[in-house]
Design a protein around this motif. Structure first.
Motif, PDB file in Angstrom:
ATOM      1  N   PRO A   1     -13.332   0.523  -3.981  1.00  0.00           N
ATOM      2  CA  PRO A   1     -11.969  -0.084  -4.161  1.00  0.00           C
ATOM      3  C   PRO A   1     -11.276   0.188  -5.460  1.00  0.00           C
ATOM      4  O   PRO A   1     -12.459  -1.262  -6.057  1.00  0.00           O
ATOM      5  CB  PRO A   1     -11.716  -1.116  -3.225  1.00  0.00           C
ATOM      6  N   GLU A   2     -10.375  -0.176  -6.300  1.00  0.00           N
ATOM      7  CA  GLU A   2      -9.958  -1.026  -6.848  1.00  0.00           C
ATOM      8  C   GLU A   2      -9.142  -1.833  -6.817  1.00  0.00           C
ATOM      9  O   GLU A   2      -9.428  -3.105  -7.928  1.00  0.00           O
ATOM     10  CB  GLU A   2      -8.372   0.209  -7.197  1.00  0.00           C
ATOM     11  N   TYR A   3      -8.939  -2.118  -5.556  1.00  0.00           N
ATOM     12  CA  TYR A   3      -8.864  -3.914  -5.518  1.00  0.00           C
ATOM     13  C   TYR A   3      -9.048  -4.411  -3.864  1.00  0.00           C
ATOM     14  O   TYR A   3      -8.737  -3.219  -2.920  1.00  0.00           O
ATOM     15  CB  TYR A   3      -7.316  -4.009  -4.965  1.00  0.00           C
ATOM     16  N   ARG A   4      -9.758  -4.976  -3.643  1.00  0.00           N
ATOM     17  CA  ARG A   4      -9.418  -6.009  -1.975  1.00  0.00           C
ATOM     18  C   ARG A   4      -8.804  -6.491  -1.813  1.00  0.00           C
ATOM     19  O   ARG A   4      -8.841  -7.740  -2.951  1.00  0.00           O
ATOM     20  CB  ARG A   4     -11.128  -6.336  -2.433  1.00  0.00           C
ATOM     21  N   ILE A   5      -7.973  -7.282  -1.341  1.00  0.00           N
ATOM     22  CA  ILE A   5      -7.280  -8.815  -0.733  1.00  0.00           C
ATOM     23  C   ILE A   5      -8.452  -9.270   0.439  1.00  0.00           C
ATOM     24  O   ILE A   5      -8.068  -8.880   1.324  1.00  0.00           O
ATOM     25  CB  ILE A   5      -6.114  -8.574  -0.376  1.00  0.00           C
TER      26      ILE A   5
ATOM     27  N   ALA B   1      -8.363  -1.411  -0.795  1.00  0.00           N
ATOM     28  CA  ALA B   1      -7.281   0.112  -1.457  1.00  0.00           C
ATOM     29  C   ALA B   1      -8.242   1.219  -2.668  1.00  0.00           C
ATOM     30  O   ALA B   1      -8.727   0.456  -3.238  1.00  0.00           O
ATOM     31  CB  ALA B   1      -5.807  -0.786  -2.191  1.00  0.00           C
ATOM     32  N   PHE B   2      -7.842   2.034  -2.547  1.00  0.00           N
ATOM     33  CA  PHE B   2      -8.922   2.686  -3.510  1.00  0.00           C
ATOM     34  C   PHE B   2      -7.731   3.689  -3.956  1.00  0.00           C
ATOM     35  O   PHE B   2      -6.746   4.519  -3.414  1.00  0.00           O
ATOM     36  CB  PHE B   2      -9.972   4.028  -2.184  1.00  0.00           C
ATOM     37  N   ARG B   3      -8.194   4.262  -5.544  1.00  0.00           N
ATOM     38  CA  ARG B   3      -7.994   5.752  -5.615  1.00  0.00           C
ATOM     39  C   ARG B   3      -7.970   6.980  -5.709  1.00  0.00           C
ATOM     40  O   ARG B   3      -7.136   7.560  -5.164  1.00  0.00           O
ATOM     41  CB  ARG B   3      -8.324   5.673  -7.231  1.00  0.00           C
ATOM     42  N   ARG B   4      -9.550   6.461  -5.205  1.00  0.00           N
ATOM     43  CA  ARG B   4     -10.235   8.264  -4.142  1.00  0.00           C
ATOM     44  C   ARG B   4     -10.511   7.305  -3.054  1.00  0.00           C
ATOM     45  O   ARG B   4     -11.390   6.509  -3.435  1.00  0.00           O
ATOM     46  CB  ARG B   4     -10.494   9.233  -5.206  1.00  0.00           C
ATOM     47  N   SER B   5     -11.118   8.106  -1.901  1.00  0.00           N
ATOM     48  CA  SER B   5     -11.874   7.551  -1.581  1.00  0.00           C
ATOM     49  C   SER B   5     -13.312   7.428  -1.513  1.00  0.00           C
ATOM     50  O   SER B   5     -14.327   7.242  -1.056  1.00  0.00           O
ATOM     51  CB  SER B   5     -11.371   8.700   0.256  1.00  0.00           C
ATOM     52  N   ALA B   6     -13.514   8.125  -2.494  1.00  0.00           N
ATOM     53  CA  ALA B   6     -15.539   8.091  -3.017  1.00  0.00           C
ATOM     54  C   ALA B   6     -15.870   7.314  -3.710  1.00  0.00           C
ATOM     55  O   ALA B   6     -16.896   7.184  -3.443  1.00  0.00           O
ATOM     56  CB  ALA B   6     -15.626   9.862  -3.293  1.00  0.00           C
TER      57      ALA B   6
ATOM     58  N   TYR C   1       1.383  -1.714   0.153  1.00  0.00           N
ATOM     59  CA  TYR C   1      -0.311  -0.092   0.488  1.00  0.00           C
ATOM     60  C   TYR C   1       0.830   1.271   0.176  1.00  0.00           C
ATOM     61  O   TYR C   1       0.808   1.814  -0.607  1.00  0.00           O
ATOM     62  CB  TYR C   1      -0.830   0.023   1.435  1.00  0.00           C
ATOM     63  N   GLY C   2       2.139   1.522   1.164  1.00  0.00           N
ATOM     64  CA  GLY C   2       2.953   2.358   1.178  1.00  0.00           C
ATOM     65  C   GLY C   2       3.733   2.865  -0.431  1.00  0.00           C
ATOM     66  O   GLY C   2       3.975   3.991  -1.443  1.00  0.00           O
ATOM     67  N   ARG C   3       4.119   1.527  -0.977  1.00  0.00           N
ATOM     68  CA  ARG C   3       4.739   1.980  -2.215  1.00  0.00           C
ATOM     69  C   ARG C   3       3.566   1.966  -3.467  1.00  0.00           C
ATOM     70  O   ARG C   3       4.251   3.402  -5.095  1.00  0.00           O
ATOM     71  CB  ARG C   3       4.971   0.668  -3.019  1.00  0.00           C
ATOM     72  N   MET C   4       2.457   1.932  -3.745  1.00  0.00           N
ATOM     73  CA  MET C   4       1.385   2.468  -4.081  1.00  0.00           C
ATOM     74  C   MET C   4       1.471   4.308  -3.933  1.00  0.00           C
ATOM     75  O   MET C   4       0.800   4.523  -5.230  1.00  0.00           O
ATOM     76  CB  MET C   4       0.262   1.673  -4.429  1.00  0.00           C
ATOM     77  N   VAL C   5       1.105   4.331  -2.780  1.00  0.00           N
ATOM     78  CA  VAL C   5       0.945   5.517  -2.629  1.00  0.00           C
ATOM     79  C   VAL C   5       1.736   6.533  -2.828  1.00  0.00           C
ATOM     80  O   VAL C   5       1.863   7.848  -3.977  1.00  0.00           O
ATOM     81  CB  VAL C   5       0.990   5.124  -1.155  1.00  0.00           C
ATOM     82  N   SER C   6       2.947   6.357  -2.736  1.00  0.00           N
ATOM     83  CA  SER C   6       4.466   7.034  -3.423  1.00  0.00           C
ATOM     84  C   SER C   6       4.604   6.756  -4.717  1.00  0.00           C
ATOM     85  O   SER C   6       4.930   7.438  -5.655  1.00  0.00           O
ATOM     86  CB  SER C   6       5.338   6.122  -2.848  1.00  0.00           C
ATOM     87  N   ALA C   7       3.955   5.938  -5.218  1.00  0.00           N
ATOM     88  CA  ALA C   7       3.747   6.208  -6.910  1.00  0.00           C
ATOM     89  C   ALA C   7       2.260   6.733  -7.337  1.00  0.00           C
ATOM     90  O   ALA C   7       1.966   6.722  -8.467  1.00  0.00           O
ATOM     91  CB  ALA C   7       3.763   4.078  -7.332  1.00  0.00           C
ATOM     92  N   GLY C   8       1.928   6.790  -6.303  1.00  0.00           N
ATOM     93  CA  GLY C   8       0.647   7.939  -6.572  1.00  0.00           C
ATOM     94  C   GLY C   8      -0.873   6.674  -7.237  1.00  0.00           C
ATOM     95  O   GLY C   8      -1.779   7.690  -7.923  1.00  0.00           O
ATOM     96  N   HIS C   9      -0.414   5.846  -7.360  1.00  0.00           N
ATOM     97  CA  HIS C   9      -1.532   4.541  -7.562  1.00  0.00           C
ATOM     98  C   HIS C   9      -3.269   5.067  -6.510  1.00  0.00           C
ATOM     99  O   HIS C   9      -4.010   4.815  -6.592  1.00  0.00           O
ATOM    100  CB  HIS C   9      -1.507   3.046  -7.954  1.00  0.00           C
ATOM    101  N   TRP C  10      -2.812   5.127  -4.951  1.00  0.00           N
ATOM    102  CA  TRP C  10      -3.537   5.496  -4.066  1.00  0.00           C
ATOM    103  C   TRP C  10      -3.819   5.590  -2.976  1.00  0.00           C
ATOM    104  O   TRP C  10      -2.720   6.189  -3.507  1.00  0.00           O
ATOM    105  CB  TRP C  10      -3.224   3.483  -3.229  1.00  0.00           C
ATOM    106  N   ARG C  11      -4.547   6.394  -2.629  1.00  0.00           N
ATOM    107  CA  ARG C  11      -5.149   7.112  -1.857  1.00  0.00           C
ATOM    108  C   ARG C  11      -5.292   6.851  -0.594  1.00  0.00           C
ATOM    109  O   ARG C  11      -5.205   7.928   0.684  1.00  0.00           O
ATOM    110  CB  ARG C  11      -5.243   8.528  -2.495  1.00  0.00           C
ATOM    111  N   ASP C  12      -6.057   6.055  -0.530  1.00  0.00           N
ATOM    112  CA  ASP C  12      -6.776   5.296   0.940  1.00  0.00           C
ATOM    113  C   ASP C  12      -6.902   3.483   1.365  1.00  0.00           C
ATOM    114  O   ASP C  12      -6.786   3.249   0.152  1.00  0.00           O
ATOM    115  CB  ASP C  12      -8.060   6.074   1.199  1.00  0.00           C
ATOM    116  N   TYR C  13      -7.524   3.673   2.384  1.00  0.00           N
ATOM    117  CA  TYR C  13      -7.683   2.253   2.266  1.00  0.00           C
ATOM    118  C   TYR C  13      -8.887   1.803   3.732  1.00  0.00           C
ATOM    119  O   TYR C  13      -9.209   3.230   4.041  1.00  0.00           O
ATOM    120  CB  TYR C  13      -5.981   1.374   2.734  1.00  0.00           C
ATOM    121  N   ALA C  14      -8.888   0.905   3.371  1.00  0.00           N
ATOM    122  CA  ALA C  14     -10.394   0.241   4.385  1.00  0.00           C
ATOM    123  C   ALA C  14     -10.025  -0.538   4.590  1.00  0.00           C
ATOM    124  O   ALA C  14      -9.794  -1.406   4.015  1.00  0.00           O
ATOM    125  CB  ALA C  14     -11.724   0.712   4.403  1.00  0.00           C
ATOM    126  N   ILE C  15      -9.973  -1.728   6.371  1.00  0.00           N
ATOM    127  CA  ILE C  15     -10.256  -2.594   6.535  1.00  0.00           C
ATOM    128  C   ILE C  15     -11.152  -2.840   7.157  1.00  0.00           C
ATOM    129  O   ILE C  15     -11.906  -2.603   8.264  1.00  0.00           O
ATOM    130  CB  ILE C  15      -8.478  -2.728   8.025  1.00  0.00           C
TER     131      ILE C  15
END
Length: 114
Positions: free
Chosen positions: A64-68, A56-61, A31-45
């Motif tokens: 989710p782009e991906y769910r693990i 993992a979300f691109r934008r919080s609204a 998640y941290g690497r994807m945030v620093s690359a500009g792909h993700w901005r928010d997450y939820a558990i």
């Protein structure tokens, strides 16, 4: 005044599924690497009785782009880990978290020219 009412539970079925420390560390590292690359901005558990889900979300609204997902009930069948895309399609399923995260990690690879 001192009556304590216990929270209702259903015995062993009330147990909550969660991520252990190493699993969460691996997911948050990605998640941290994807945030620093500009792909993700928010997450939820979401921790429930049947599954633990990291979204993992691109934008919080938006969705989710991906769910693990970690579903221990599927451990002996298809594997307890699943990577699900925004449309709800299962991209990868397996027994090892590292293999399931591989398609997302490939997005971080960049071709370097001489």
């Amino acid at each position: 005044m001192s009556n304590v009412t216990p929270f209702p539970s259903h015995g062993a079925r009330a147990a909550q599924i969660g991520f252990d420390r190493l699993e969460l560390q691996r997911i948050l590292d990605l998640y941290g690497r994807m945030v620093s690359a500009g792909h993700w901005r928010d997450y939820a558990i979401d921790l429930g009785r049947d599954a633990a889900i990291f979204a993992a979300f691109r934008r919080s609204a938006e969705r989710p782009e991906y769910r693990i997902e970690k579903r221990p009930a599927l451990r002996h069948r298809q594997g307890m880990w699943a990577l699900i895309n925004e449309a709800g399609h299962i991209l990868k399923r397996g027994t090892e978290l590292q293999g399931v995260l591989a398609p997302v990690e490939r997005r971080l690879l960049k071709v370097v020219r001489d």
